[in-house]
Design a protein around this motif. Structure first.
Motif, PDB file in Angstrom:
ATOM      1  N   ALA A 366       0.855  -1.195   0.000  1.00  0.00           N
ATOM      2  CA  ALA A 366       0.000   0.000   0.000  1.00  0.00           C
ATOM      3  C   ALA A 366       0.886   1.238   0.000  1.00  0.00           C
ATOM      4  N   TYR A 367       0.463   2.250  -0.779  1.00  0.00           N
ATOM      5  CA  TYR A 367       1.230   3.499  -0.820  1.00  0.00           C
ATOM      6  C   TYR A 367       0.283   4.662  -1.087  1.00  0.00           C
ATOM      7  N   HIS A 368       0.751   5.853  -0.789  1.00  0.00           N
ATOM      8  CA  HIS A 368      -0.062   7.062  -0.977  1.00  0.00           C
ATOM      9  C   HIS A 368      -0.048   7.422  -2.454  1.00  0.00           C
ATOM     10  N   LYS A 369      -1.233   7.514  -3.051  1.00  0.00           N
ATOM     11  CA  LYS A 369      -1.252   7.654  -4.511  1.00  0.00           C
ATOM     12  C   LYS A 369      -0.750   9.013  -4.991  1.00  0.00           C
ATOM     13  N   ASP A 370      -0.749  10.031  -4.124  1.00  0.00           N
ATOM     14  CA  ASP A 370      -0.249  11.357  -4.529  1.00  0.00           C
ATOM     15  C   ASP A 370       1.238  11.524  -4.242  1.00  0.00           C
ATOM     16  N   THR A 371       1.704  10.992  -3.104  1.00  0.00           N
ATOM     17  CA  THR A 371       3.102  11.236  -2.700  1.00  0.00           C
ATOM     18  C   THR A 371       4.000  10.016  -2.904  1.00  0.00           C
ATOM     19  N   ASN A 372       3.385   8.847  -3.226  1.00  0.00           N
ATOM     20  CA  ASN A 372       4.132   7.578  -3.363  1.00  0.00           C
ATOM     21  C   ASN A 372       4.745   7.084  -2.052  1.00  0.00           C
ATOM     22  N   LYS A 373       4.371   7.703  -0.911  1.00  0.00           N
ATOM     23  CA  LYS A 373       4.904   7.260   0.388  1.00  0.00           C
ATOM     24  C   LYS A 373       4.440   5.833   0.677  1.00  0.00           C
ATOM     25  N   PHE A 374       5.372   4.996   1.111  1.00  0.00           N
ATOM     26  CA  PHE A 374       5.075   3.609   1.477  1.00  0.00           C
ATOM     27  C   PHE A 374       4.221   3.592   2.751  1.00  0.00           C
ATOM     28  N   ASN A 378       1.353  -6.434   3.135  1.00  0.00           N
ATOM     29  CA  ASN A 378       0.895  -7.750   3.585  1.00  0.00           C
ATOM     30  C   ASN A 378       1.661  -8.799   2.811  1.00  0.00           C
ATOM     31  N   THR A 379       2.128  -9.832   3.482  1.00  0.00           N
ATOM     32  CA  THR A 379       2.800 -10.928   2.778  1.00  0.00           C
ATOM     33  C   THR A 379       2.177 -12.246   3.199  1.00  0.00           C
ATOM     34  N   PHE A 380       1.970 -13.116   2.211  1.00  0.00           N
ATOM     35  CA  PHE A 380       1.431 -14.458   2.454  1.00  0.00           C
ATOM     36  C   PHE A 380       2.402 -15.473   1.869  1.00  0.00           C
ATOM     37  N   GLY A 381       2.799 -16.452   2.692  1.00  0.00           N
ATOM     38  CA  GLY A 381       3.688 -17.502   2.211  1.00  0.00           C
ATOM     39  C   GLY A 381       5.101 -17.020   1.987  1.00  0.00           C
ATOM     40  N   ILE A 382       5.426 -15.835   2.489  1.00  0.00           N
ATOM     41  CA  ILE A 382       6.739 -15.219   2.288  1.00  0.00           C
ATOM     42  C   ILE A 382       7.120 -14.574   3.621  1.00  0.00           C
ATOM     43  N   ARG A 383       8.329 -14.831   4.090  1.00  0.00           N
ATOM     44  CA  ARG A 383       8.728 -14.243   5.378  1.00  0.00           C
ATOM     45  C   ARG A 383       9.533 -12.972   5.170  1.00  0.00           C
ATOM     46  N   MET A 384       9.153 -11.939   5.881  1.00  0.00           N
ATOM     47  CA  MET A 384       9.834 -10.644   5.794  1.00  0.00           C
ATOM     48  C   MET A 384      10.320 -10.223   7.184  1.00  0.00           C
ATOM     49  N   ARG A 385      11.354  -9.392   7.213  1.00  0.00           N
ATOM     50  CA  ARG A 385      11.922  -8.939   8.485  1.00  0.00           C
ATOM     51  C   ARG A 385      11.148  -7.755   9.049  1.00  0.00           C
ATOM     52  N   HIS A 386      10.716  -7.912  10.290  1.00  0.00           N
ATOM     53  CA  HIS A 386       9.980  -6.847  10.971  1.00  0.00           C
ATOM     54  C   HIS A 386      10.840  -5.584  11.073  1.00  0.00           C
ATOM     55  N   GLU A 387      12.106  -5.733  11.504  1.00  0.00           N
ATOM     56  CA  GLU A 387      12.968  -4.562  11.748  1.00  0.00           C
ATOM     57  C   GLU A 387      13.107  -3.703  10.495  1.00  0.00           C
ATOM     58  N   GLN A 391      11.770   0.150  10.118  1.00  0.00           N
ATOM     59  CA  GLN A 391      12.706   1.234   9.794  1.00  0.00           C
ATOM     60  C   GLN A 391      12.207   2.036   8.582  1.00  0.00           C
ATOM     61  N   TRP A 392      11.774   1.335   7.534  1.00  0.00           N
ATOM     62  CA  TRP A 392      11.293   2.033   6.326  1.00  0.00           C
ATOM     63  C   TRP A 392      10.067   2.894   6.618  1.00  0.00           C
ATOM     64  N   LEU A 393       9.184   2.398   7.500  1.00  0.00           N
ATOM     65  CA  LEU A 393       8.001   3.190   7.864  1.00  0.00           C
ATOM     66  C   LEU A 393       8.413   4.437   8.648  1.00  0.00           C
ATOM     67  N   GLU A 395      11.322   5.941   8.453  1.00  0.00           N
ATOM     68  CA  GLU A 395      12.047   6.824   7.521  1.00  0.00           C
ATOM     69  C   GLU A 395      11.134   7.398   6.433  1.00  0.00           C
ATOM     70  N   GLU A 396       9.877   6.925   6.415  1.00  0.00           N
ATOM     71  CA  GLU A 396       8.889   7.378   5.414  1.00  0.00           C
ATOM     72  C   GLU A 396       9.428   7.214   3.988  1.00  0.00           C
ATOM     73  N   ARG A 397       9.943   6.022   3.709  1.00  0.00           N
ATOM     74  CA  ARG A 397      10.446   5.703   2.373  1.00  0.00           C
ATOM     75  C   ARG A 397       9.311   5.722   1.347  1.00  0.00           C
ATOM     76  N   ASN A 398       9.668   5.924   0.077  1.00  0.00           N
ATOM     77  CA  ASN A 398       8.622   5.844  -0.951  1.00  0.00           C
ATOM     78  C   ASN A 398       8.521   4.412  -1.478  1.00  0.00           C
ATOM     79  N   VAL A 399       7.457   4.153  -2.192  1.00  0.00           N
ATOM     80  CA  VAL A 399       7.153   2.783  -2.601  1.00  0.00           C
ATOM     81  C   VAL A 399       8.201   2.248  -3.574  1.00  0.00           C
ATOM     82  N   ASP A 400       8.771   3.108  -4.426  1.00  0.00           N
ATOM     83  CA  ASP A 400       9.793   2.646  -5.379  1.00  0.00           C
ATOM     84  C   ASP A 400      11.020   2.120  -4.628  1.00  0.00           C
ATOM     85  N   TYR A 401      11.407   2.847  -3.588  1.00  0.00           N
ATOM     86  CA  TYR A 401      12.553   2.404  -2.777  1.00  0.00           C
ATOM     87  C   TYR A 401      12.275   1.025  -2.193  1.00  0.00           C
ATOM     88  N   VAL A 402      11.083   0.859  -1.612  1.00  0.00           N
ATOM     89  CA  VAL A 402      10.731  -0.415  -0.963  1.00  0.00           C
ATOM     90  C   VAL A 402      10.740  -1.550  -1.981  1.00  0.00           C
TER      91      VAL A 402
END
Length: 434
Positions: A366-374, A378-387, A391-393, A395-402
């Protein structure tokens, strides 16, 4: 010596007691009517499935409490006299406190269905529910069919438990798609298919009308609201959510709504009385969070925070970025930040969805459609790191970076060898077509 009394021995109450003991020599008493010792509620299903014994769900040895000078009292609190600072128990005995913490958790919702209190009707929340399941659903010969009412996380756990013993399950879900109040459409529909692939009779847009009894006061069938159909069954699991377990406070002057009303410091309207965990209700919700959060880790955080306040370092509760995890049968689910379901999705929220061909892995970003902010993932069947996502949230990273750095969050060694490029090219294609 100041006496701290905690009603409830779940994750919130026990975390609080441990942290008060780390910080002070105060007298501590934990009161519970459910079990002698603290256990991990989320592990109950694995006891039924034979993966562990009940004693394995107890994180602390039985000597731990005495060694740490934490008194345990088994009993059911009937009323709280806030003026005399006294608890009255169902057995007639009393207990005085200097500071009181209400950490009584939740109870399964009942909506006044006819027959909801029959023998063979149960929730899946307390240790007593596990004992009832062993009694009424030991195997498929004793229990020919179970009907589960309510499509949340506890419902899917109960379905998995019963299926592990080859007991046929019919799953009544009021919504048109599983958990679609929380999950976006693509994910919800994937879970619908996954449930059916496990030979569970999933009935969407279907409500319970009543539970019928045999001559001995036991469950014999349910009636479907929409069609009037009668389904024969031996057991009914009520898993239509939970609500704060605070009936014993109704005659006290402690302010309640759905839960016990608290401020950001977890204080109630009465001096020296606090509430934490599933039974606490914030006067004003924190960010996008709900005023009541029945989540394991927020209960633990509230316990840690309140221990500071009680020990003289008044601290505001700050749960940080939302996250959660669960399991849908054999699909693991994680969420970080905010990804809204089909209902209640804000206008500014755009979503990118990718699903693998095997229909058991997907992600939604999910991202902000005007600012591209991440905003969240949600991930299913795939493990991602909480930390990493935390951190990205922050730092207010944009969706392209993520999207271009997803491999940094990779917690699943085999996952990215296969799908990283596929996800990124699907994302880039969506951008070009947009």
């Amino acid at each position: 010596m100041e006496h701290i009394v905690i009603i409830g021995n779940g994750i919130s109450g026990v975390t609080l007691a441990r942290h008060i003991r780390k910080l002070s020599d105060k007298k501590i008493t934990i009161v519970s009517a459910e079990t002698d010792y603290f256990f991990s509620r989320t592990a109950l299903m694995y006891v039924y499935m034979g993966h562990m014994k009940f004693e394995h769900t107890q994180p602390y040895e039985n000597w731990f409490w005495e060694k740490n000078r934490i008194n345990l009292k088994k009993g059911y609190v009937k009323t709280v006299n806030t003026k005399l600072k006294t608890l009255l128990f169902a057995g007639g005995d009393t207990l005085k406190y200097d500071k009181l913490v209400i950490a009584t958790g939740s109870k399964p919702n009942k909506f006044g269905w006819p027959g909801q209190d029959l023998e063979g009707v149960m929730g899946m929340y307390h240790k007593q529910d596990l004992e009832n399941l062993e009694k009424y659903t030991p195997n498929k010969d004793v229990c020919k069919r179970t009907v589960i009412v309510g499509g949340g996380l506890i419902g899917i756990e109960l379905a998995e438990m019963l299926s592990s013993r080859s007991i046929p399950v019919t799953f009544l879900v009021r919504e048109s798609s599983f958990w679609n109040g929380v999950l976006p459409e693509g994910e919800s529909k994937m879970i619908n298919r996954h449930i059916k692939n496990h030979h569970i009779d999933l009935r969407l847009s279907t409500s319970l009308k009543e539970i019928k009894s045999d001559d001995n006061g036991k469950v014999k069938s349910v009636i479907i609201e929409e069609t009037g159909e009668e389904l024969a069954c031996n057991v009914v699991g009520l898993t239509a959510g939970v609500s704060p377990n605070i009936d014993f406070l109704k005659d006290s002057n402690i302010k309640t709504g759905r839960g016990v009303k608290v401020n950001r410091f977890l204080e109630t309207n009465i001096k020296d009385i606090y509430a934490i965990g599933d039974c606490a209700e914030q006067h004003e919700a924190i960010g996008n969070r709900r005023p009541i959060e029945a989540v394991w880790y927020t209960g633990r955080m509230m316990g840690e925070t309140l221990a500071q306040t009680i020990c003289g370092n008044r601290l505001q509760y700050n749960p940080g970025h939302w996250f959660n995890s669960a399991k849908f049968l054999d699909i693991e689910y994680q969420t970080y930040g905010w990804v809204h379901g089909s209902k209640g999705r804000p206008d500014y929220e755009a979503q990118f969805h990718w699903k693998h061909d095997d229909d058991t892995k997907c992600i939604t970003v999910a991202y902000h459609k005007d600012t591209n902010k991440f905003l969240g993932i949600n991930t299913f069947g795939i493990r991602m790191r909480h930390e990493t996502f935390d951190q990205w949230l922050t730092e207010e990273r944009n969706v392209d970076y993520v999207m271009n750095h997803l491999s940094d969050a990779n917690f699943d060694p085999e996952f990215y060898q296969k799908f990283e490029n596929e996800i990124l090219s699907a994302y880039n294609n969506q951008l070009q077509t947009a």
